[in-house]
Scaffold this motif. Structure first.
Motif, PDB file in Angstrom:
ATOM      1  N   TYR A  96      45.178  43.379  29.318  1.00 56.04           N
ATOM      2  CA  TYR A  96      43.815  43.776  29.674  1.00 56.04           C
ATOM      3  C   TYR A  96      43.638  45.297  29.688  1.00 56.04           C
ATOM      4  O   TYR A  96      42.598  45.804  29.252  1.00 56.04           O
ATOM      5  CB  TYR A  96      43.395  43.152  31.007  1.00 56.04           C
ATOM      6  N   ARG A  97      44.624  46.034  30.137  1.00 63.66           N
ATOM      7  CA  ARG A  97      44.510  47.497  30.182  1.00 63.66           C
ATOM      8  C   ARG A  97      44.752  48.116  28.809  1.00 63.66           C
ATOM      9  O   ARG A  97      43.924  48.865  28.303  1.00 63.66           O
ATOM     10  CB  ARG A  97      45.506  48.066  31.195  1.00 63.66           C
ATOM     11  N   ALA A 140      35.612  47.733  33.903  1.00 60.14           N
ATOM     12  CA  ALA A 140      35.084  46.848  32.868  1.00 60.14           C
ATOM     13  C   ALA A 140      33.644  47.198  32.515  1.00 60.14           C
ATOM     14  O   ALA A 140      32.880  46.328  32.119  1.00 60.14           O
ATOM     15  CB  ALA A 140      35.189  45.401  33.330  1.00 60.14           C
ATOM     16  N   GLY A 141      33.267  48.446  32.671  1.00 58.21           N
ATOM     17  CA  GLY A 141      31.871  48.789  32.398  1.00 58.21           C
ATOM     18  C   GLY A 141      30.985  48.180  33.460  1.00 58.21           C
ATOM     19  O   GLY A 141      31.381  48.034  34.604  1.00 58.21           O
ATOM     20  N   LYS A 142      29.788  47.787  33.079  1.00 57.21           N
ATOM     21  CA  LYS A 142      28.908  47.153  34.054  1.00 57.21           C
ATOM     22  C   LYS A 142      29.299  45.688  34.202  1.00 57.21           C
ATOM     23  O   LYS A 142      29.881  45.094  33.294  1.00 57.21           O
ATOM     24  CB  LYS A 142      27.443  47.298  33.652  1.00 57.21           C
ATOM     25  N   ALA A 143      28.977  45.120  35.324  1.00 55.47           N
ATOM     26  CA  ALA A 143      29.315  43.715  35.585  1.00 55.47           C
ATOM     27  C   ALA A 143      28.041  42.930  35.831  1.00 55.47           C
ATOM     28  O   ALA A 143      27.062  43.446  36.375  1.00 55.47           O
ATOM     29  CB  ALA A 143      30.233  43.603  36.797  1.00 55.47           C
ATOM     30  N   MET A 153      40.750  48.386  28.976  1.00 59.45           N
ATOM     31  CA  MET A 153      40.070  48.551  30.257  1.00 59.45           C
ATOM     32  C   MET A 153      40.796  49.644  31.057  1.00 59.45           C
ATOM     33  O   MET A 153      41.951  49.473  31.428  1.00 59.45           O
ATOM     34  CB  MET A 153      40.065  47.229  31.023  1.00 59.45           C
ATOM     35  N   PRO A 154      40.146  50.781  31.326  1.00 58.87           N
ATOM     36  CA  PRO A 154      40.808  51.878  32.025  1.00 58.87           C
ATOM     37  C   PRO A 154      41.208  51.509  33.457  1.00 58.87           C
ATOM     38  O   PRO A 154      40.514  50.745  34.125  1.00 58.87           O
ATOM     39  CB  PRO A 154      39.766  52.996  32.041  1.00 58.87           C
ATOM     40  N   GLU A 155      42.295  52.084  33.891  1.00 55.17           N
ATOM     41  CA  GLU A 155      42.804  51.831  35.243  1.00 55.17           C
ATOM     42  C   GLU A 155      42.053  52.701  36.247  1.00 55.17           C
ATOM     43  O   GLU A 155      41.989  53.905  36.110  1.00 55.17           O
ATOM     44  CB  GLU A 155      44.295  52.156  35.268  1.00 55.17           C
ATOM     45  N   ARG A 156      41.489  52.052  37.267  1.00 54.85           N
ATOM     46  CA  ARG A 156      40.805  52.765  38.341  1.00 54.85           C
ATOM     47  C   ARG A 156      41.777  53.103  39.473  1.00 54.85           C
ATOM     48  O   ARG A 156      41.692  54.145  40.087  1.00 54.85           O
ATOM     49  CB  ARG A 156      39.660  51.945  38.904  1.00 54.85           C
ATOM     50  N   GLY A 157      42.689  52.193  39.754  1.00 54.82           N
ATOM     51  CA  GLY A 157      43.639  52.420  40.835  1.00 54.82           C
ATOM     52  C   GLY A 157      44.699  51.342  40.840  1.00 54.82           C
ATOM     53  O   GLY A 157      44.499  50.265  40.271  1.00 54.82           O
ATOM     54  N   GLY A 198      56.310  44.586  48.132  1.00 55.49           N
ATOM     55  CA  GLY A 198      56.501  44.877  46.719  1.00 55.49           C
ATOM     56  C   GLY A 198      55.464  44.262  45.800  1.00 55.49           C
ATOM     57  O   GLY A 198      55.539  44.429  44.588  1.00 55.49           O
ATOM     58  N   GLY A 199      54.509  43.526  46.353  1.00 56.04           N
ATOM     59  CA  GLY A 199      53.441  42.969  45.526  1.00 56.04           C
ATOM     60  C   GLY A 199      52.589  44.091  44.941  1.00 56.04           C
ATOM     61  O   GLY A 199      52.526  45.181  45.505  1.00 56.04           O
ATOM     62  N   ARG A 200      51.966  43.824  43.804  1.00 54.63           N
ATOM     63  CA  ARG A 200      51.191  44.871  43.127  1.00 54.63           C
ATOM     64  C   ARG A 200      49.807  44.370  42.726  1.00 54.63           C
ATOM     65  O   ARG A 200      49.619  43.183  42.455  1.00 54.63           O
ATOM     66  CB  ARG A 200      51.930  45.341  41.874  1.00 54.63           C
ATOM     67  N   VAL A 201      48.868  45.317  42.684  1.00 53.44           N
ATOM     68  CA  VAL A 201      47.515  45.065  42.189  1.00 53.44           C
ATOM     69  C   VAL A 201      47.073  46.306  41.427  1.00 53.44           C
ATOM     70  O   VAL A 201      47.391  47.433  41.817  1.00 53.44           O
ATOM     71  CB  VAL A 201      46.522  44.739  43.333  1.00 53.44           C
ATOM     72  N   THR A 202      46.380  46.091  40.335  1.00 54.16           N
ATOM     73  CA  THR A 202      45.772  47.176  39.572  1.00 54.16           C
ATOM     74  C   THR A 202      44.309  46.819  39.360  1.00 54.16           C
ATOM     75  O   THR A 202      43.991  45.688  38.989  1.00 54.16           O
ATOM     76  CB  THR A 202      46.467  47.372  38.207  1.00 54.16           C
ATOM     77  N   ILE A 203      43.433  47.777  39.613  1.00 53.70           N
ATOM     78  CA  ILE A 203      42.000  47.580  39.424  1.00 53.70           C
ATOM     79  C   ILE A 203      41.629  48.234  38.103  1.00 53.70           C
ATOM     80  O   ILE A 203      41.874  49.424  37.899  1.00 53.70           O
ATOM     81  CB  ILE A 203      41.202  48.185  40.593  1.00 53.70           C
ATOM     82  N   LEU A 204      41.051  47.447  37.204  1.00 52.39           N
ATOM     83  CA  LEU A 204      40.663  47.923  35.889  1.00 52.39           C
ATOM     84  C   LEU A 204      39.150  48.004  35.778  1.00 52.39           C
ATOM     85  O   LEU A 204      38.433  47.133  36.279  1.00 52.39           O
ATOM     86  CB  LEU A 204      41.206  46.980  34.803  1.00 52.39           C
TER      87      LEU A 204
END
Length: 136
Positions: free
Chosen positions: A22-23, A47-50, A28-32, A39-45
């Motif tokens: 997805y990235r 997606a333009g407007k929703a 889709m640019p990474e926001r954070g 150790g769990g992970r999350v990345t917010i991508l």
């Protein structure tokens, strides 16, 4: 009250594969990115407007018929507007997505393809055509 953002949260068994797809492949640019103490992970991508598209079962079946030729989607399908549906479909297939249906011109004048992406998401890629003609 006003909703300020729509965020679709997807749990992916293969986090790295989904993130890369997805990235890096869909662009889709990474926001954070954040991690939990265990150790769990999350990345917010980005997606333009929703938008949130609500459909009844009959119209969902109609969309599937137009895009795929048969009923295939579950109750959630993610649609991404892209500049070039055929090229993006090819790129994502090379990156591991399964093409369910190739780009097809719709009655609402967009060029839509259907794919199965990482994390079990069924994807529609759509290119708004406006007045433009599709090359054969």
């Amino acid at each position: 009250m006003k909703v300020r953002e729509l965020r679709l949260v997807v749990t992916a068994e293969d986090y790295e594969k989904a993130l890369e797809f997805y990235r890096d492949e869909l662009g889709m640019p990474e926001r954070g990115a954040f991690s939990s103490p265990d150790g769990g992970r999350v990345t917010i991508l980005e997606a333009g407007k929703a938008t949130l598209e609500i459909t009844d079962p009959r119209h969902a079946a109609y969309i599937d018929e137009v895009e795929v030729g048969r009923r295939v989607a579950g109750h959630i399908r993610v649609a991404f507007e892209v500049d070039d549906s055929p090229a993006t479909t090819d790129r994502l297939e090379e990156a591991g997505a399964t093409v369910i249906a190739p780009p097809t011109r719709t009655p609402w004048n967009s060029l839509n393809s259907r794919l199965e992406g990482p994390a079990g998401l069924q994807l529609t890629l759509f290119q708004e055509l406006g007045d433009q003609e599709v090359e054969s």
